[in-house]
Design a protein around this motif. Sequence first.
Motif, PDB file in Angstrom:
ATOM      1  N   ARG A  70       0.816  -1.217   0.000  1.00  0.00           N
ATOM      2  CA  ARG A  70       0.000   0.000   0.000  1.00  0.00           C
ATOM      3  C   ARG A  70       0.852   1.271   0.000  1.00  0.00           C
ATOM      4  O   ARG A  70       0.359   2.356   0.237  1.00  0.00           O
ATOM      5  CB  ARG A  70      -0.930   0.012   1.213  1.00  0.00           C
ATOM      6  N   GLY A  71       2.140   1.155  -0.258  1.00  0.00           N
ATOM      7  CA  GLY A  71       3.011   2.315  -0.251  1.00  0.00           C
ATOM      8  C   GLY A  71       2.868   3.159  -1.506  1.00  0.00           C
ATOM      9  O   GLY A  71       2.204   2.773  -2.468  1.00  0.00           O
ATOM     10  N   ASP A  72       3.473   4.342  -1.488  1.00  0.00           N
ATOM     11  CA  ASP A  72       3.469   5.220  -2.652  1.00  0.00           C
ATOM     12  C   ASP A  72       4.880   5.764  -2.852  1.00  0.00           C
ATOM     13  O   ASP A  72       5.724   5.679  -1.966  1.00  0.00           O
ATOM     14  CB  ASP A  72       2.478   6.362  -2.469  1.00  0.00           C
ATOM     15  N   LEU A  73       5.113   6.336  -4.023  1.00  0.00           N
ATOM     16  CA  LEU A  73       6.420   6.899  -4.313  1.00  0.00           C
ATOM     17  C   LEU A  73       6.649   8.168  -3.498  1.00  0.00           C
ATOM     18  O   LEU A  73       5.708   8.906  -3.213  1.00  0.00           O
ATOM     19  CB  LEU A  73       6.557   7.203  -5.802  1.00  0.00           C
ATOM     20  N   VAL A  74       7.896   8.428  -3.152  1.00  0.00           N
ATOM     21  CA  VAL A  74       8.284   9.584  -2.354  1.00  0.00           C
ATOM     22  C   VAL A  74       9.369  10.350  -3.114  1.00  0.00           C
ATOM     23  O   VAL A  74      10.332   9.749  -3.602  1.00  0.00           O
ATOM     24  CB  VAL A  74       8.817   9.151  -0.972  1.00  0.00           C
ATOM     25  N   TRP A  75       9.195  11.690  -3.215  1.00  0.00           N
ATOM     26  CA  TRP A  75      10.218  12.494  -3.875  1.00  0.00           C
ATOM     27  C   TRP A  75      11.309  12.852  -2.881  1.00  0.00           C
ATOM     28  O   TRP A  75      11.041  13.232  -1.746  1.00  0.00           O
ATOM     29  CB  TRP A  75       9.621  13.779  -4.440  1.00  0.00           C
ATOM     30  N   ARG A  76      12.571  12.683  -3.304  1.00  0.00           N
ATOM     31  CA  ARG A  76      13.710  13.007  -2.448  1.00  0.00           C
ATOM     32  C   ARG A  76      14.718  13.849  -3.231  1.00  0.00           C
ATOM     33  O   ARG A  76      14.933  13.605  -4.432  1.00  0.00           O
ATOM     34  CB  ARG A  76      14.404  11.734  -1.966  1.00  0.00           C
ATOM     35  N   PRO A  77      15.346  14.808  -2.570  1.00  0.00           N
ATOM     36  CA  PRO A  77      16.321  15.647  -3.265  1.00  0.00           C
ATOM     37  C   PRO A  77      17.666  14.967  -3.483  1.00  0.00           C
ATOM     38  O   PRO A  77      18.455  15.397  -4.308  1.00  0.00           O
ATOM     39  CB  PRO A  77      16.474  16.855  -2.325  1.00  0.00           C
ATOM     40  N   ALA A  78      17.946  13.891  -2.721  1.00  0.00           N
ATOM     41  CA  ALA A  78      19.241  13.209  -2.844  1.00  0.00           C
ATOM     42  C   ALA A  78      19.040  11.704  -2.776  1.00  0.00           C
ATOM     43  O   ALA A  78      18.719  11.161  -1.721  1.00  0.00           O
ATOM     44  CB  ALA A  78      20.192  13.672  -1.748  1.00  0.00           C
ATOM     45  N   ILE A  79      19.219  11.042  -3.910  1.00  0.00           N
ATOM     46  CA  ILE A  79      19.090   9.589  -3.997  1.00  0.00           C
ATOM     47  C   ILE A  79      20.436   9.037  -4.454  1.00  0.00           C
ATOM     48  O   ILE A  79      21.043   9.552  -5.397  1.00  0.00           O
ATOM     49  CB  ILE A  79      18.013   9.168  -5.017  1.00  0.00           C
ATOM     50  N   VAL A  80      20.906   7.967  -3.794  1.00  0.00           N
ATOM     51  CA  VAL A  80      22.137   7.311  -4.221  1.00  0.00           C
ATOM     52  C   VAL A  80      21.822   6.511  -5.481  1.00  0.00           C
ATOM     53  O   VAL A  80      21.054   5.546  -5.455  1.00  0.00           O
ATOM     54  CB  VAL A  80      22.700   6.393  -3.120  1.00  0.00           C
ATOM     55  N   LEU A  81      22.403   6.934  -6.600  1.00  0.00           N
ATOM     56  CA  LEU A  81      22.167   6.326  -7.900  1.00  0.00           C
ATOM     57  C   LEU A  81      23.483   5.827  -8.486  1.00  0.00           C
ATOM     58  O   LEU A  81      24.559   6.251  -8.057  1.00  0.00           O
ATOM     59  CB  LEU A  81      21.538   7.348  -8.855  1.00  0.00           C
ATOM     60  N   PRO A  82      23.430   4.917  -9.453  1.00  0.00           N
ATOM     61  CA  PRO A  82      24.676   4.498 -10.108  1.00  0.00           C
ATOM     62  C   PRO A  82      25.396   5.701 -10.711  1.00  0.00           C
ATOM     63  O   PRO A  82      24.847   6.427 -11.522  1.00  0.00           O
ATOM     64  CB  PRO A  82      24.190   3.537 -11.207  1.00  0.00           C
ATOM     65  N   GLY A  83      26.609   5.946 -10.279  1.00  0.00           N
ATOM     66  CA  GLY A  83      27.384   7.050 -10.815  1.00  0.00           C
ATOM     67  C   GLY A  83      27.261   8.353 -10.064  1.00  0.00           C
ATOM     68  O   GLY A  83      27.907   9.338 -10.429  1.00  0.00           O
ATOM     69  N   GLY A  84      26.443   8.421  -9.025  1.00  0.00           N
ATOM     70  CA  GLY A  84      26.331   9.682  -8.297  1.00  0.00           C
ATOM     71  C   GLY A  84      25.084   9.775  -7.445  1.00  0.00           C
ATOM     72  O   GLY A  84      24.473   8.770  -7.091  1.00  0.00           O
ATOM     73  N   GLY A  86      21.338  12.111  -7.002  1.00  0.00           N
ATOM     74  CA  GLY A  86      20.463  13.055  -7.676  1.00  0.00           C
ATOM     75  C   GLY A  86      19.048  12.995  -7.131  1.00  0.00           C
ATOM     76  O   GLY A  86      18.717  12.123  -6.320  1.00  0.00           O
ATOM     77  N   PRO A  87      18.175  13.927  -7.571  1.00  0.00           N
ATOM     78  CA  PRO A  87      16.793  13.971  -7.082  1.00  0.00           C
ATOM     79  C   PRO A  87      15.856  13.097  -7.914  1.00  0.00           C
ATOM     80  O   PRO A  87      16.160  12.723  -9.044  1.00  0.00           O
ATOM     81  CB  PRO A  87      16.443  15.457  -7.245  1.00  0.00           C
ATOM     82  N   GLY A  88      14.700  12.794  -7.343  1.00  0.00           N
ATOM     83  CA  GLY A  88      13.685  12.043  -8.080  1.00  0.00           C
ATOM     84  C   GLY A  88      12.728  11.328  -7.147  1.00  0.00           C
ATOM     85  O   GLY A  88      12.774  11.480  -5.927  1.00  0.00           O
ATOM     86  N   TYR A  89      11.829  10.553  -7.747  1.00  0.00           N
ATOM     87  CA  TYR A  89      10.873   9.744  -6.993  1.00  0.00           C
ATOM     88  C   TYR A  89      11.506   8.407  -6.605  1.00  0.00           C
ATOM     89  O   TYR A  89      12.259   7.812  -7.373  1.00  0.00           O
ATOM     90  CB  TYR A  89       9.620   9.467  -7.819  1.00  0.00           C
ATOM     91  N   VAL A  90      11.144   7.923  -5.421  1.00  0.00           N
ATOM     92  CA  VAL A  90      11.668   6.666  -4.907  1.00  0.00           C
ATOM     93  C   VAL A  90      10.528   5.696  -4.632  1.00  0.00           C
ATOM     94  O   VAL A  90       9.553   6.046  -3.961  1.00  0.00           O
ATOM     95  CB  VAL A  90      12.455   6.896  -3.599  1.00  0.00           C
ATOM     96  N   ALA A  91      10.652   4.484  -5.162  1.00  0.00           N
ATOM     97  CA  ALA A  91       9.788   3.372  -4.762  1.00  0.00           C
ATOM     98  C   ALA A  91      10.624   2.528  -3.809  1.00  0.00           C
ATOM     99  O   ALA A  91      11.554   1.838  -4.224  1.00  0.00           O
ATOM    100  CB  ALA A  91       9.347   2.561  -5.979  1.00  0.00           C
ATOM    101  N   ARG A  92      10.330   2.607  -2.526  1.00  0.00           N
ATOM    102  CA  ARG A  92      11.224   2.071  -1.505  1.00  0.00           C
ATOM    103  C   ARG A  92      11.139   0.553  -1.378  1.00  0.00           C
ATOM    104  O   ARG A  92      10.143  -0.064  -1.717  1.00  0.00           O
ATOM    105  CB  ARG A  92      10.895   2.717  -0.163  1.00  0.00           C
TER     106      ARG A  92
END
Length: 236
Positions: A70-84, A86-92
Motif C-alpha cells: 500500500r506504499g506510494d512513491l516519495v520524492w527526495r532531493p538526494a538519492i544514491v544512484l549508479p554514478g552519483g 540526484g533527485p527524483g521519486y523513490v519506490a522504496r
Amino acid sequence: MVISEASSERLRLRRLALAVGAGAGVLCAAGAAWWLGWWHGEYEDLNGLVPVAGFTIAVKDWVQRNRARRGDLVWRPAIVLPGGVGPGYVARWSWQALAMECAASGALIAFLAPSGAWLASDGLRMTIGGIMTALGAYGAVDRARALFRRVRHPVHTAITAAGVTVKDTTVPWDGIKYGKPGKDGVSLYRPGAGKVLAGGPQCEVPDERLNQVIEHFRTSPHRRSALDGPAALSGF
C-alpha cells in the motif's frame, strides 16, 4: 535545489563502506557456522536444520509474492544512484520484505552448520556434506552480493529526469518502449535489449501504481524536468 559535489561524494562513499561491511558480515557468519559444524557438530543433532532452512526460504518466497502493498512513491532531493547522487521519486524497499530476507539469510547460514558436520564424517555422509557445503557456500555468496547491492543502492526503483533506475541499473526514458505490470513487477520493454523488471514483491509500491507513474513521465517528456525540483511534489 543544488547538491554539492562534496556532500554527494561523501554520501556515496559512506554507502559503499556500509555495503562492504554488510556483505563481509554475511560471509563471516556463514564461515563461522560451517566451522562450528566441522569442528564441534554432530550431524545427528544438526540434521533438523536442513528442512527448517528449506521451509523458511519457501515460506518467505510465498509471503512476499502474496502480501498486500500500500506504499506510494516519495520524492527526495538526494538519492544514491549508479554514478552519483540526484533527485527524483523513490519506490522504496519494503521493511517487511527486508525482515523476511534477513530470516531467510539466517536460515541459509544455519544450513552450513550441518553441511560442515556431514563433510567431517566419512563415506556417503562426507560426499553429501561436500554437496551441501558447495550449495551453502554459493547461497551465502549470493546473499552477501545481494545485501551489498541493496545497501550500496538502497532505492529499489527510482524515477528521475534521466530515466528509471532499478536497483543499480538505469534505463533511459528513450530506451523504454512501454511498461506492463505483472506478477513479478513492472516489465520495462526495451527495443532490441529485452526487458527490465521494476517493482515486484520486495518493493513497497504496488506494481499498478508504479507503472502509472512511469507511464506518466514516459509519455510526457515535458514533465520530466519537474523531477529535479520541488515541482515534482505537485500534480499527483
